[in-house]
Write an enzyme that holds these catalytic residues in place. Structure first.
Site, PDB file in Angstrom:
ATOM      1  N   SER A   1       0.883  -1.181   0.000  1.00 47.38           N
ATOM      2  CA  SER A   1       0.000   0.000   0.000  1.00 47.38           C
ATOM      3  C   SER A   1       0.910   1.217   0.000  1.00 47.38           C
ATOM      4  O   SER A   1       2.100   1.100   0.322  1.00 47.38           O
ATOM      5  CB  SER A   1      -0.892   0.025   1.250  1.00 47.38           C
TER       6      SER A   1
ATOM      7  N   TYR B   1       0.880   3.472   2.145  1.00 46.38           N
ATOM      8  CA  TYR B   1       1.327   3.572   3.539  1.00 46.38           C
ATOM      9  C   TYR B   1       2.564   2.699   3.763  1.00 46.38           C
ATOM     10  O   TYR B   1       3.584   3.153   4.298  1.00 46.38           O
ATOM     11  CB  TYR B   1       0.199   3.141   4.509  1.00 46.38           C
TER      12      TYR B   1
ATOM     13  N   LYS C   1       6.971   3.469   4.686  1.00 39.88           N
ATOM     14  CA  LYS C   1       7.841   2.876   5.710  1.00 39.88           C
ATOM     15  C   LYS C   1       9.126   2.350   5.067  1.00 39.88           C
ATOM     16  O   LYS C   1      10.191   2.370   5.681  1.00 39.88           O
ATOM     17  CB  LYS C   1       7.105   1.755   6.437  1.00 39.88           C
TER      18      LYS C   1
HETATM   19  N1  USQ Z   1      -7.998  -8.230   6.670  1.00 38.97           N
HETATM   20  C1  USQ Z   1      -9.089  -9.036   6.487  1.00 38.97           C
HETATM   21  N2  USQ Z   1     -10.280  -8.607   6.995  1.00 38.97           N
HETATM   22  C2  USQ Z   1     -10.423  -7.443   7.672  1.00 38.97           C
HETATM   23  C3  USQ Z   1      -9.296  -6.621   7.852  1.00 38.97           C
HETATM   24  C4  USQ Z   1      -8.100  -7.035   7.332  1.00 38.97           C
HETATM   25  O1  USQ Z   1      -8.996 -10.113   5.884  1.00 38.97           O
HETATM   26  O2  USQ Z   1     -11.542  -7.131   8.099  1.00 38.97           O
HETATM   27  C5  USQ Z   1      -6.685  -8.670   6.166  1.00 38.97           C
HETATM   28  C6  USQ Z   1      -6.080  -7.734   5.105  1.00 38.97           C
HETATM   29  O3  USQ Z   1      -6.544  -8.051   3.826  1.00 38.97           O
HETATM   30  C7  USQ Z   1      -4.585  -7.998   5.293  1.00 38.97           C
HETATM   31  C8  USQ Z   1      -4.456  -8.368   6.763  1.00 38.97           C
HETATM   32  O4  USQ Z   1      -5.763  -8.674   7.217  1.00 38.97           O
HETATM   33  O5  USQ Z   1      -4.197  -9.113   4.524  1.00 38.97           O
HETATM   34  C9  USQ Z   1      -3.866  -7.280   7.629  1.00 38.97           C
HETATM   35  O6  USQ Z   1      -4.650  -6.114   7.463  1.00 38.97           O
HETATM   36  P1  USQ Z   1      -4.801  -5.064   8.666  1.00 38.97           P
HETATM   37  O7  USQ Z   1      -5.810  -4.050   8.266  1.00 38.97           O
HETATM   38  O8  USQ Z   1      -5.005  -5.775   9.942  1.00 38.97           O
HETATM   39  O9  USQ Z   1      -3.330  -4.462   8.755  1.00 38.97           O
HETATM   40  P2  USQ Z   1      -2.509  -3.592   7.726  1.00 38.97           P
HETATM   41  O10 USQ Z   1      -3.359  -2.835   6.792  1.00 38.97           O
HETATM   42  O11 USQ Z   1      -1.441  -4.458   7.125  1.00 38.97           O
HETATM   43  O12 USQ Z   1      -1.808  -2.525   8.688  1.00 38.97           O
HETATM   44  C10 USQ Z   1      -1.705  -2.725  10.096  1.00 38.97           C
HETATM   45  C11 USQ Z   1      -1.490  -1.358  10.744  1.00 38.97           C
HETATM   46  C12 USQ Z   1      -0.156  -0.788  10.287  1.00 38.97           C
HETATM   47  C13 USQ Z   1       0.955  -1.778  10.547  1.00 38.97           C
HETATM   48  C14 USQ Z   1       0.645  -3.111   9.896  1.00 38.97           C
HETATM   49  C15 USQ Z   1       1.622  -4.186  10.246  1.00 38.97           C
HETATM   50  O13 USQ Z   1      -2.554  -0.480  10.418  1.00 38.97           O
HETATM   51  O14 USQ Z   1       0.075   0.442  10.950  1.00 38.97           O
HETATM   52  O15 USQ Z   1       2.165  -1.289  10.022  1.00 38.97           O
HETATM   53  O16 USQ Z   1      -0.633  -3.576  10.386  1.00 38.97           O
HETATM   54  S1  USQ Z   1       1.821  -5.333   8.913  1.00 38.97           S
HETATM   55  O17 USQ Z   1       0.514  -5.802   8.487  1.00 38.97           O
HETATM   56  O18 USQ Z   1       2.654  -6.419   9.386  1.00 38.97           O
HETATM   57  O19 USQ Z   1       2.455  -4.621   7.825  1.00 38.97           O
END
Ligand code: USQ
Length: 389
Positions: free
Chosen positions: A179, A181, A185
């Site tokens: 993304s 975002y 990073k």
């Molecule tokens: N996901 C679902 N259903 C949902 C929400 C999310 O299946 O209702 C999935 C997304 O598609 C993705 C995963 O869960 O594959 C993670 O999504 P997320 O919204 O929990 O996290 P993400 O957008 O990756 O970002 C969050 C934080 C961010 C941090 C990151 C760590 O908002 O600040 O840097 O997690 S990481 O994911 O390891 O990059």
């Protein structure tokens, strides 16, 4: 020791400030309330009640017996950051003052630009403030496991040995974010690495997984809650799933739900961030720590949330796979290293099911708020439809 938390009003910042105070550090904080404002803009709110910063600071002093000196302003303004450095001469700075939502950055060009500027400029300002004002300061910068993406090979902690056409080198592991975002990073990491090469700044770059949880040991005692977001823009996977179950909404794995990510509790995140301070890198070192406890598939998390909810309430939770609003691999290899923090003494505080019991228990007290926010929970922000002017 004087510790400055940039982004102290946020989910992690507020919990971290309490741990630092509990451990006897002099804590300073800065924030411009970006998250509070932008969460309101998408029609959402923190499920756990969070008072104004004024009230927060009074309550903080009452409970911890020490003041949290607060600076209101934007870290993307170099003058603001230089003033703080001049005023307090911090020994350690945590940089948590970035736009933290992947969906927010994908809403459109305006938000993509805002994310790029806020994140990259704030880190660059911090680099220069450190170099000009206090080159010995330890910068602990929050990055993300998402910088690495999901390559079909193991993921090391920052660097790996490459053997190419008969020659070897230790190089930064390729980044492949998902993304705007997450790309900010990556850019931050590159800038920090270069600043370290130029000026030997002492830096810990934390590749953090998805954080979940309603609190920490300190918050359990102080009741000074940190925010808890569940909407599709600001909420993250496991927190959303627990709130969806409590609100009687379907739990929403995106697409096939086989995508895997590293997760850790808020308690463990704060423990790891504190270890990063207490076990610093050498002078002049740039260090990368992969910060998560375990990796799970989204389906595993959805099913475990449903099971724990049923055990606790006797009622089933519905799981509904929804079309994936993101452009991401839904079936992939995932094996990131996460040994360095363990070598520094990190031991996970609990187990997923127990953590979920606590989150669901806490959220049941705010069930009405979870239900009230039901219209902003289903995914709407599409990576494919993100557009400009
Ligand atoms: N996901 C679902 N259903 C949902 C929400 C999310 O299946 O209702 C999935 C997304 O598609 C993705 C995963 O869960 O594959 C993670 O999504 P997320 O919204 O929990 O996290 P993400 O957008 O990756 O970002 C969050 C934080 C961010 C941090 C990151 C760590 O908002 O600040 O840097 O997690 S990481 O994911 O390891 O990059």
């Amino acid at each position: 020791m004087r510790v400055l938390v940039l982004g102290v009003d946020g989910y992690i910042g507020w919990a971290l400030a309490q741990r630092l105070a509990h451990r006897g550090y002099d804590v300073y904080g800065a924030d411009n309330f970006f998250t509070r404002r932008r969460v309101k803009e998408v029609g959402s709110d923190s499920v756990l009640p969070i008072p104004s910063i004024g009230k927060r600071l009074i309550d903080f002093k009452k409970f911890y017996g020490r003041e949290l000196k607060f600076f209101r302003g934007n870290v993307s303004d170099p003058g603001f950051l230089y003033r703080i450095f001049r005023d307090i001469e911090p020994d350690v700075v945590y940089h948590l003052a970035e736009q933290r939502s992947a969906p927010y950055s994908m809403l459109g060009l305006k938000q993509a630009n805002e994310t790029m500027v806020t994140n990259i400029v704030s880190t660059l300002n911090l680099i220069y403030a450190a170099k000009d004002m206090n080159p010995d300061v330890h910068i602990i910068k929050l990055g993300t496991m998402g910088e690495y993406g999901t390559p079909n090979i193991d993921i090391p902690e920052g660097f790996f040995e490459v053997n190419f056409r008969g020659r070897k080198d230790i190089l930064p592991f390729p980044r492949n974010a998902g993304s705007w975002y997450h790309w900010t990073k990556v850019h931050d990491s590159n800038n920090l690495m270069f600043a370290n090469r130029l000026w030997k700044l002492k830096i810990t770059d934390v590749m953090q997984g998805v954080v979940y949880g309603t609190g920490t040991k300190e918050i359990e005692n102080s009741h000074l809650y940190t925010r808890f977001d569940i909407d599709e823009v600001w909420g993250t996977a496991l927190n959303r799933f627990a709130a969806q179950a409590v609100a009687g909404l379907p739990i929403t794995p995106y697409g096939k739900g086989n995508q895997k990510r590293g997760f850790l509790s808020l308690e463990d995140s704060i423990t790891c961030l504190t270890i990063a301070l207490e076990k610093p890198p050498d002078d002049g070192e740039y260090r990368v720590l992969n910060q998560f406890d375990q990796y799970y598939s989204i389906n595993e998390l959805a099913e475990t949330t449903g099971e724990v909810y049923r055990e606790m309430t006797g009622r089933p939770a519905k799981i509904e796979h929804v079309p994936n609003p993101r452009v991401e691999s839904e079936d992939h290899y995932y094996s990131p290293d996460h040994k360095k923090l363990q070598d520094l003494g990190y031991k996970p505080s609990g187990e997923l099911r127990n953590d979920l019991r606590k989150i669901i228990g806490d959220l049941m007290e705010y069930k009405e708020k979870c239900v009230e926010l039901r219209n902003v929970v289903m995914p709407r922000t599409s990576w494919r439809d993100s557009s400009g002017l």
